[in-house]
Write a protein that holds these residues in place. Sequence first.
Motif, PDB file in Angstrom:
ATOM      1  N   THR A   9       0.835  -1.204   0.000  1.00 46.37           N
ATOM      2  CA  THR A   9       0.000   0.000   0.000  1.00 46.37           C
ATOM      3  C   THR A   9       0.868   1.252   0.000  1.00 46.37           C
ATOM      4  O   THR A   9       0.593   2.214  -0.733  1.00 46.37           O
ATOM      5  CB  THR A   9      -0.931   0.008   1.224  1.00 46.37           C
ATOM      6  OG1 THR A   9      -1.801  -1.128   1.163  1.00 46.37           O
ATOM      7  CG2 THR A   9      -1.766   1.270   1.262  1.00 46.37           C
ATOM      8  N   ARG A  13       1.208   4.124  -2.848  1.00 45.37           N
ATOM      9  CA  ARG A  13       0.994   5.518  -2.460  1.00 45.37           C
ATOM     10  C   ARG A  13       2.179   6.384  -2.880  1.00 45.37           C
ATOM     11  O   ARG A  13       2.008   7.502  -3.384  1.00 45.37           O
ATOM     12  CB  ARG A  13       0.770   5.612  -0.956  1.00 45.37           C
ATOM     13  CG  ARG A  13       0.442   7.036  -0.493  1.00 45.37           C
ATOM     14  CD  ARG A  13       0.280   7.112   1.013  1.00 45.37           C
ATOM     15  NE  ARG A  13      -0.858   6.306   1.467  1.00 45.37           N
ATOM     16  CZ  ARG A  13      -0.762   5.239   2.237  1.00 45.37           C
ATOM     17  NH1 ARG A  13       0.423   4.813   2.635  1.00 45.37           N
ATOM     18  NH2 ARG A  13      -1.849   4.594   2.605  1.00 45.37           N
ATOM     19  N   ASP A  79     -10.181   2.455  -7.044  1.00 45.75           N
ATOM     20  CA  ASP A  79     -10.957   1.973  -5.900  1.00 45.75           C
ATOM     21  C   ASP A  79     -12.072   1.078  -6.428  1.00 45.75           C
ATOM     22  O   ASP A  79     -12.222   0.879  -7.635  1.00 45.75           O
ATOM     23  CB  ASP A  79     -11.522   3.128  -5.069  1.00 45.75           C
ATOM     24  CG  ASP A  79     -12.308   4.113  -5.910  1.00 45.75           C
ATOM     25  OD1 ASP A  79     -13.147   3.653  -6.724  1.00 45.75           O
ATOM     26  OD2 ASP A  79     -12.113   5.336  -5.774  1.00 45.75           O
ATOM     27  N   THR A 103      -6.714   0.310  -3.848  1.00 46.06           N
ATOM     28  CA  THR A 103      -7.019   0.587  -2.445  1.00 46.06           C
ATOM     29  C   THR A 103      -7.983  -0.472  -1.933  1.00 46.06           C
ATOM     30  O   THR A 103      -8.717  -1.087  -2.699  1.00 46.06           O
ATOM     31  CB  THR A 103      -7.652   1.983  -2.268  1.00 46.06           C
ATOM     32  OG1 THR A 103      -8.805   2.087  -3.121  1.00 46.06           O
ATOM     33  CG2 THR A 103      -6.662   3.071  -2.641  1.00 46.06           C
ATOM     34  N   ASP A 129      -8.731  -6.529  -4.413  1.00 50.13           N
ATOM     35  CA  ASP A 129      -7.860  -5.373  -4.232  1.00 50.13           C
ATOM     36  C   ASP A 129      -6.455  -5.843  -3.886  1.00 50.13           C
ATOM     37  O   ASP A 129      -6.246  -7.005  -3.521  1.00 50.13           O
ATOM     38  CB  ASP A 129      -8.394  -4.444  -3.139  1.00 50.13           C
ATOM     39  CG  ASP A 129      -8.582  -5.168  -1.830  1.00 50.13           C
ATOM     40  OD1 ASP A 129      -7.576  -5.412  -1.146  1.00 50.13           O
ATOM     41  OD2 ASP A 129      -9.737  -5.487  -1.469  1.00 50.13           O
TER      42      ASP A 129
END
Length: 244
Positions: A9, A13, A79, A103, A129
Motif C-alpha cells: 500500500t 501511495r 478503488d 485501495t 484489491d
Amino acid sequence: MSNRSLAVTEQIRTAMASSNPDDIVTGVKEAVAQEVTSLSPDAKIVLTSYFNHTYMPDLVLEWHDAGKRDSRPIFLRNDLRPEVTEQDVRSLARQEPVVLSLTALDEPSVAAGPLRERAREANRVLVTDVVSLADMATPFGTQRSALHGQEDAPLLRLVQANLLKGGRGLLTPQDVERLAQSATPPDSGVVLTDQFLATFQETTDEMFAPDAALRLRRSAELLRLGLSTEVIDAVTGLNGELRD
C-alpha cells in the motif's frame, strides 16, 4: 492489515505521489506485479502500455496448463466504488478478467452486497484489491506463514497459485482469511477429515470457477490419499484427469 499489505500500500501511495506520469504508471504496475508473482510464480506477467483503461488491461497473466497456453487480463482501478465496479463487471465479463483495486474495499459495507452478487453472477470475473492479494500471499502473518509453508500446507499453496488464474466473485481480506483457513489443516501430517474436505470444497466452489474448483478438489483428494495408510484401496475410487 498485514506487514506485507501495508508495504505494498505504501509502495503504491509513493508511486502515485510522483509528479512524473510515467513514474506513476511504472511504480504502480511494478508493485502490483510483485504481488501477482508472489501468488503465481510459474506465470508470466505482461505489462501493457495502458493504465486504468476502460476496456484494455493494464497487465496480462500468462501461463501453461497441460501444455496449453492460457491467459487472464488484469484491470487496475483506483478503488472499488460499487456502482462503477458493477458496470465494469458487466462490460468486461466476456474477457473473464481480474478487476483489481489499488485501495482496499472496506468490508463490511452496505454497498458490498450488490457488488458481490454482480461479481458472482458474472461467473468468471474476479473483483479484489491489492491488499487482499498481499494478505493471500501471507495469510497468517509472516511467522505463521513460514510454519505453514509449501511443504506443510501444499493445499494452501495450490489455492494461492490458482487464485488469479481461476478465482471468481468478490474477494476481500475477510474472504482471504476464510479461504486460507479452509485450505490449511489444523494439524500437518494427518489424514484430512471428511469435514475438512467438505468445507474446502464448499469454499472453492464459491470462490473459483467450476473447472478450477474441480482441479483443487481433486488435488485435495490426492493429498488425502498421500496421507492415507490405505492408498491402494482409495486410488481405485478415483477417476478423471488432474492437470497442472
